[in-house]
Design a protein around this motif. Sequence first.
Motif, PDB file in Angstrom:
ATOM      1  N   LEU A   1       0.872  -1.175   0.000  1.00  0.00           N
ATOM      2  CA  LEU A   1       0.000   0.000   0.000  1.00  0.00           C
ATOM      3  C   LEU A   1       0.906   1.221   0.000  1.00  0.00           C
ATOM      4  O   LEU A   1       1.752   1.346   0.889  1.00  0.00           O
ATOM      5  CB  LEU A   1      -0.893   0.005   1.238  1.00  0.00           C
ATOM      6  N   THR A   2       0.745   2.083  -0.982  1.00  0.00           N
ATOM      7  CA  THR A   2       1.513   3.323  -1.014  1.00  0.00           C
ATOM      8  C   THR A   2       0.563   4.486  -0.796  1.00  0.00           C
ATOM      9  O   THR A   2      -0.392   4.660  -1.567  1.00  0.00           O
ATOM     10  CB  THR A   2       2.255   3.490  -2.351  1.00  0.00           C
ATOM     11  N   VAL A   3       0.831   5.251   0.239  1.00  0.00           N
ATOM     12  CA  VAL A   3       0.068   6.473   0.502  1.00  0.00           C
ATOM     13  C   VAL A   3       0.820   7.597  -0.198  1.00  0.00           C
ATOM     14  O   VAL A   3       1.932   7.959   0.193  1.00  0.00           O
ATOM     15  CB  VAL A   3      -0.035   6.747   2.012  1.00  0.00           C
ATOM     16  N   THR A   4       0.249   8.104  -1.260  1.00  0.00           N
ATOM     17  CA  THR A   4       0.940   9.123  -2.044  1.00  0.00           C
ATOM     18  C   THR A   4       0.614  10.519  -1.511  1.00  0.00           C
ATOM     19  O   THR A   4      -0.512  10.778  -1.074  1.00  0.00           O
ATOM     20  CB  THR A   4       0.545   9.039  -3.522  1.00  0.00           C
ATOM     21  N   SER A   5       1.625  11.386  -1.545  1.00  0.00           N
ATOM     22  CA  SER A   5       1.458  12.764  -1.090  1.00  0.00           C
ATOM     23  C   SER A   5       0.670  12.804   0.225  1.00  0.00           C
ATOM     24  O   SER A   5      -0.426  13.378   0.302  1.00  0.00           O
ATOM     25  CB  SER A   5       0.744  13.595  -2.165  1.00  0.00           C
ATOM     26  N   ALA A   6       1.254  12.172   1.227  1.00  0.00           N
ATOM     27  CA  ALA A   6       0.554  12.042   2.505  1.00  0.00           C
ATOM     28  C   ALA A   6       0.338  13.399   3.170  1.00  0.00           C
ATOM     29  O   ALA A   6       1.179  14.298   3.073  1.00  0.00           O
ATOM     30  CB  ALA A   6       1.345  11.116   3.422  1.00  0.00           C
ATOM     31  N   HIS A   7      -0.795  13.523   3.831  1.00  0.00           N
ATOM     32  CA  HIS A   7      -1.125  14.730   4.592  1.00  0.00           C
ATOM     33  C   HIS A   7      -1.479  14.333   6.020  1.00  0.00           C
ATOM     34  O   HIS A   7      -1.758  13.161   6.292  1.00  0.00           O
ATOM     35  CB  HIS A   7      -2.279  15.472   3.922  1.00  0.00           C
ATOM     36  N   PRO A   8      -1.471  15.288   6.942  1.00  0.00           N
ATOM     37  CA  PRO A   8      -1.746  14.950   8.350  1.00  0.00           C
ATOM     38  C   PRO A   8      -3.033  14.158   8.559  1.00  0.00           C
ATOM     39  O   PRO A   8      -3.094  13.298   9.443  1.00  0.00           O
ATOM     40  CB  PRO A   8      -1.804  16.323   9.022  1.00  0.00           C
ATOM     41  N   GLU A   9      -4.051  14.412   7.741  1.00  0.00           N
ATOM     42  CA  GLU A   9      -5.309  13.670   7.914  1.00  0.00           C
ATOM     43  C   GLU A   9      -5.195  12.203   7.513  1.00  0.00           C
ATOM     44  O   GLU A   9      -6.120  11.423   7.773  1.00  0.00           O
ATOM     45  CB  GLU A   9      -6.452  14.337   7.120  1.00  0.00           C
ATOM     46  N   ASP A  10      -4.080  11.835   6.868  1.00  0.00           N
ATOM     47  CA  ASP A  10      -3.842  10.421   6.543  1.00  0.00           C
ATOM     48  C   ASP A  10      -3.208   9.679   7.709  1.00  0.00           C
ATOM     49  O   ASP A  10      -3.037   8.449   7.640  1.00  0.00           O
ATOM     50  CB  ASP A  10      -2.923  10.296   5.316  1.00  0.00           C
ATOM     51  N   SER A  11      -2.841  10.403   8.753  1.00  0.00           N
ATOM     52  CA  SER A  11      -2.257   9.753   9.936  1.00  0.00           C
ATOM     53  C   SER A  11      -3.281   8.780  10.507  1.00  0.00           C
ATOM     54  O   SER A  11      -4.413   9.154  10.803  1.00  0.00           O
ATOM     55  CB  SER A  11      -1.898  10.802  10.992  1.00  0.00           C
ATOM     56  N   SER A  12      -2.866   7.537  10.654  1.00  0.00           N
ATOM     57  CA  SER A  12      -3.804   6.494  11.079  1.00  0.00           C
ATOM     58  C   SER A  12      -3.028   5.202  11.321  1.00  0.00           C
ATOM     59  O   SER A  12      -1.810   5.147  11.137  1.00  0.00           O
ATOM     60  CB  SER A  12      -4.855   6.288   9.987  1.00  0.00           C
ATOM     61  N   PHE A  13      -3.763   4.192  11.730  1.00  0.00           N
ATOM     62  CA  PHE A  13      -3.223   2.843  11.919  1.00  0.00           C
ATOM     63  C   PHE A  13      -3.674   2.023  10.717  1.00  0.00           C
ATOM     64  O   PHE A  13      -4.875   1.855  10.503  1.00  0.00           O
ATOM     65  CB  PHE A  13      -3.757   2.272  13.233  1.00  0.00           C
ATOM     66  N   TYR A  14      -2.728   1.579   9.912  1.00  0.00           N
ATOM     67  CA  TYR A  14      -3.051   0.817   8.704  1.00  0.00           C
ATOM     68  C   TYR A  14      -2.763  -0.660   8.972  1.00  0.00           C
ATOM     69  O   TYR A  14      -1.647  -1.017   9.363  1.00  0.00           O
ATOM     70  CB  TYR A  14      -2.241   1.327   7.512  1.00  0.00           C
ATOM     71  N   ILE A  15      -3.768  -1.485   8.735  1.00  0.00           N
ATOM     72  CA  ILE A  15      -3.633  -2.915   9.029  1.00  0.00           C
ATOM     73  C   ILE A  15      -3.983  -3.717   7.781  1.00  0.00           C
ATOM     74  O   ILE A  15      -4.993  -3.434   7.132  1.00  0.00           O
ATOM     75  CB  ILE A  15      -4.585  -3.354  10.163  1.00  0.00           C
ATOM     76  N   CYS A  16      -3.156  -4.696   7.472  1.00  0.00           N
ATOM     77  CA  CYS A  16      -3.485  -5.579   6.356  1.00  0.00           C
ATOM     78  C   CYS A  16      -3.933  -6.932   6.900  1.00  0.00           C
ATOM     79  O   CYS A  16      -3.659  -7.279   8.051  1.00  0.00           O
ATOM     80  CB  CYS A  16      -2.308  -5.755   5.413  1.00  0.00           C
TER      81      CYS A  16
END
Lengths: 116, 111
Positions: free
Chosen positions: A79-94
């Motif tokens: 998973l690539t988070v492109t051009s990340a911004h503060p609102e993308d801050s989170s816990f990502y689980i696969c």
Amino acid sequence: GAVVSQHPSRVICKSGTSVKIECRSLDFQATTMFWYRQFPKQSLMLMATSNEGSKATYEQGVEKDKFLINHASLTLSTLTVTSAHPEDSSFYICSASLAGVNNEQFFGPGTRLTVL
Amino acid sequence: RKEVEQDPGPFNVPEGATVAFNCTYSNSASQSFFWYRQDCRKEPKLLMSVYSSGNEDGRFTAQLNRASQYISLLIRDSKLSDSATYLCVVNVRYSSYKLIFGSGTRLLVRP
């Protein structure tokens, strides 16, 4: 039980950068992998489902051009988070599942993303 | 309305207490049902599946009422190590199977 790993476990980055998260099934071949996101005190929300060798299916409201998913082999999804911004801050689980085995999903340990 | 609803708690109980959590789901096409446990900043881990006939695993008992679309989890003789968030999860078939998670009920077991 089946083991799923994620890397990195934690990442802190500056706004505007891209972040890649890897999800690996270590002792089995996963026909399907899932990516979830969890904000504080909220439930896990499915972002997308990916099958090896085909395009991911994104949930409503998840931008496919922002969250790029690649599932090139039966043991690896990224998973690539492109051009990340503060609102993308989170816990990502696969998670990964075996077809035909009651669809049980095996979860990775998660990646905590903080975008400054 | 959320697809899976739970009381967020927290439930604060003494060691040895019995505590019950409830959950309701809205999609009648839900196929299978689970309770997961999630510790702070960790991934969810499967606690047990839930069957219509009810099922027990040690101190944990789960019940499912399909007619009422209601799921429960009972924990007997609570231990300090039971402190966690308990997630009610349903498996729903849309074009493919998806797990829908409740937001969890937090349990704190005190000495």
